[in-house]
Design a protein around this motif. Structure first.
Motif, PDB file in Angstrom:
ATOM      1  N   LYS A  14       0.850  -1.191   0.000  1.00 25.21           N
ATOM      2  CA  LYS A  14       0.000   0.000   0.000  1.00 25.21           C
ATOM      3  C   LYS A  14       0.881   1.235   0.000  1.00 25.21           C
ATOM      4  N   VAL A  15       0.639   2.125  -0.980  1.00 27.40           N
ATOM      5  CA  VAL A  15       1.483   3.309  -1.162  1.00 27.40           C
ATOM      6  C   VAL A  15       0.631   4.535  -1.454  1.00 27.40           C
ATOM      7  N   ALA A  16       1.260   5.690  -1.365  1.00 23.43           N
ATOM      8  CA  ALA A  16       0.674   6.939  -1.850  1.00 23.43           C
ATOM      9  C   ALA A  16       1.503   7.361  -3.050  1.00 23.43           C
ATOM     10  N   LYS A  28      -1.954  13.614  -3.442  1.00 25.14           N
ATOM     11  CA  LYS A  28      -1.549  12.210  -3.345  1.00 25.14           C
ATOM     12  C   LYS A  28      -2.763  11.293  -3.514  1.00 25.14           C
ATOM     13  N   THR A  29      -2.523  10.156  -4.158  1.00 22.96           N
ATOM     14  CA  THR A  29      -3.555   9.138  -4.346  1.00 22.96           C
ATOM     15  C   THR A  29      -3.061   7.857  -3.694  1.00 22.96           C
ATOM     16  N   GLU A  30      -3.894   7.235  -2.859  1.00 16.07           N
ATOM     17  CA  GLU A  30      -3.499   5.994  -2.201  1.00 16.07           C
ATOM     18  C   GLU A  30      -3.979   4.798  -3.010  1.00 16.07           C
ATOM     19  N   ASP A  61       5.112   8.017  -0.836  1.00 15.34           N
ATOM     20  CA  ASP A  61       5.110   7.478   0.533  1.00 15.34           C
ATOM     21  C   ASP A  61       4.752   6.000   0.494  1.00 15.34           C
ATOM     22  N   LEU A  63       3.003   3.255   2.722  1.00 15.85           N
ATOM     23  CA  LEU A  63       2.069   3.335   3.848  1.00 15.85           C
ATOM     24  C   LEU A  63       2.104   2.106   4.752  1.00 15.85           C
TER      25      LEU A  63
END
Length: 65
Positions: A14-16, A28-30, A61, A63
């Motif tokens: 899971k990232v941004a 930012k989009t997760e 980022d 997460l």
């Protein structure tokens, strides 16, 4: 971790990300990584990935581990 090293990123993580259309605003989009699109080991703007929903962006980022 900031997403600039390819070794830190793998499918299912899971990232941004910052999408191309959001580079100016920094929105930012997760999402969850489906594919890694950057082949080099390091990229100063973040590793480019495709999320499971099909969106493409650069990781800013991480997460979760």
């Amino acid at each position: 971790m900031d997403g600039k090293n390819r070794s830190d990123i793998h499918p299912g993580l899971k990232v941004a990300v910052i999408l191309k259309k959001d580079q100016r605003s920094g929105v930012k989009t997760e999402g969850v990584v489906k594919d890694l699109l950057t082949n080099s080991a390091h990229h100063p703007h973040g590793i480019k990935v495709r999320l499971e929903d099909g969106q493409v962006g650069r990781v800013c980022d991480i997460l979760d581990n």
